[in-house]
Design a protein around this motif. Sequence first.
Motif, PDB file in Angstrom:
ATOM      1  N   GLY A   1     -48.110  49.536  34.614  1.00  0.00           N
ATOM      2  CA  GLY A   1     -46.665  49.533  34.417  1.00  0.00           C
ATOM      3  C   GLY A   1     -46.129  48.151  34.111  1.00  0.00           C
ATOM      4  O   GLY A   1     -45.201  47.999  33.309  1.00  0.00           O
ATOM      5  N   ALA A   2     -46.718  47.099  34.738  1.00  0.00           N
ATOM      6  CA  ALA A   2     -46.254  45.739  34.469  1.00  0.00           C
ATOM      7  C   ALA A   2     -46.541  45.344  33.029  1.00  0.00           C
ATOM      8  O   ALA A   2     -45.683  44.732  32.362  1.00  0.00           O
ATOM      9  CB  ALA A   2     -46.935  44.776  35.433  1.00  0.00           C
ATOM     10  N   LEU A   3     -47.712  45.666  32.521  1.00  0.00           N
ATOM     11  CA  LEU A   3     -48.035  45.326  31.131  1.00  0.00           C
ATOM     12  C   LEU A   3     -47.107  46.049  30.159  1.00  0.00           C
ATOM     13  O   LEU A   3     -46.629  45.458  29.185  1.00  0.00           O
ATOM     14  CB  LEU A   3     -49.492  45.672  30.837  1.00  0.00           C
ATOM     15  N   ALA A   4     -46.829  47.324  30.445  1.00  0.00           N
ATOM     16  CA  ALA A   4     -45.925  48.059  29.562  1.00  0.00           C
ATOM     17  C   ALA A   4     -44.517  47.470  29.598  1.00  0.00           C
ATOM     18  O   ALA A   4     -43.861  47.324  28.556  1.00  0.00           O
ATOM     19  CB  ALA A   4     -45.896  49.536  29.982  1.00  0.00           C
ATOM     20  N   ALA A   5     -44.039  47.097  30.785  1.00  0.00           N
ATOM     21  CA  ALA A   5     -42.701  46.522  30.891  1.00  0.00           C
ATOM     22  C   ALA A   5     -42.622  45.164  30.197  1.00  0.00           C
ATOM     23  O   ALA A   5     -41.640  44.857  29.511  1.00  0.00           O
ATOM     24  CB  ALA A   5     -42.302  46.397  32.361  1.00  0.00           C
TER      25      ALA A   5
END
Length: 505
Positions: free
Chosen positions: A318-322
């Motif tokens: 989720g952090a990479l996508a955000a």
Amino acid sequence: MSLTRHLSRGRDFARTAGDHAADMFAPLALIGRGLRRHADWAKGRWAATPKERRGPTLFLTLAALIGTALLPHGPLFAVVALMASAAWVGRQPKAAAEPAPDVAAVKLAALYAALTPYLAGPEELGSPYRPDGEIKDVFHSWEFDPLGRLTALELSYPVWFTDTEPAARARIEQVLQGKAGRGREYRFDWDEESNRLRLTALAPLSTGIAAQPFVTSPGEIVLGFTDSDGSHRTIPVVQDGVPAQQPPVVWRTGPRSAEPHLLILGGAGTGTSSLLRSVALQALPYGDLVVIDGAGTGEHACLVNRPGVHTVETSLHGALAALEWVAKETERRLTVLNAARHHGIAAPEDATRPLWLMLDHPTELSELAQAEGRTDPQDLLETPLRHGRAARVTVVFADDAEARDRVSATVRSTCRARVVLGPTTPEAAAAALGAPLDIAPAARTPVGRGYARVGAAAPVRLQVPATVDPLDEEVSPQLRDAVIALLPHRDTRIEAPAPSAAPAA
């Protein structure tokens, strides 16, 4: 001769009468001294008796007195016993108490002895620091508080002392702090022209300021509060339930800011997450938010599904996508803003509304990404950090002080507003803030205590307002309610006005 004889006889008679009077009144003085000591003992016993036991004690005393008065010849025997006891107790005068040693003299002597090995010079030069030296030759002024702690000191040092070398200064400052007490902060003012050093113990900053609305302009963020020397203005706050004026540490953000991004370093439990929440609560009424919780502790769960909060991510995926979305959003904003300036029209609000990227312990995600062979999340910060000021994108990067070496060079070079929280050393603080610290840190600090440096300004002391996790049931309900009252709702969103159109070329 007759007159001289009469005068001599008069003096002898007066001396004899005085001796007889002294002998006559000696028993009275003895009994009076004993009665005073009995009274002092009774006062001490009464003061030491707990309040809930004073009533029964007074009742039993009165009952004993009444019982004595009812006995045959009871009052007479009581008076005789009291006089005899007083005569026994008062038979010896109270020994004079030895005068207490002068605390200032004792502590200054110890300080002088501790400085002598570092400031003593060759004997032929007549050094003022020597085993048989005088304190008054080197200590010019000093102050002690009512507790006997050193609060101010001005001393002179020899001309051959290398006061331009940081290592030599650090040794003297360490000795002074050790003798004055490591539980406080000290400011050292080196006057190299006159070879004098001034030590000042700094008063502790207030920890009674909780999360609350601050009187600031849009784009201004209150990082915390400092002393009067660290700020040129004051703002109204509620401190310990009482209105007060306190000097804030203000960080100015926006397209005209010279310090568009913030770096926060501190150990566990020092208040880094609390400072992130404080910044988020101040930014949300005017902007949007993306939160990356690298520690995965749920410290920012109170922001989930709040108006203006795009996402709160705790996983690497989720952090990479955000972060990828924030990078693309930064590029989109730059394109829209450039097109608006090129055509001389007002930029749309979705390109001018501030976007905040809050990262809590992202180096832990970097280690996880390296172990899995995936993209380092810090690599995706290149675009927001380089072009965030023009695109109205602000990055707040908080991590552990021990992870400073794992923070990317781009983050360290672009985050020109810096905060270090918790116990630290002058060397570590200088490395984190990018400038030497002229304050000796305390060995123990409360949560949220540290130092801040905005841009090229000198570092200042900082106390972060208590902004606790409102979902943590172990903290004070008053502090939790203060944070809950600041969480955004639909009616608290403030829409930023669109900028006026630029004149056509």
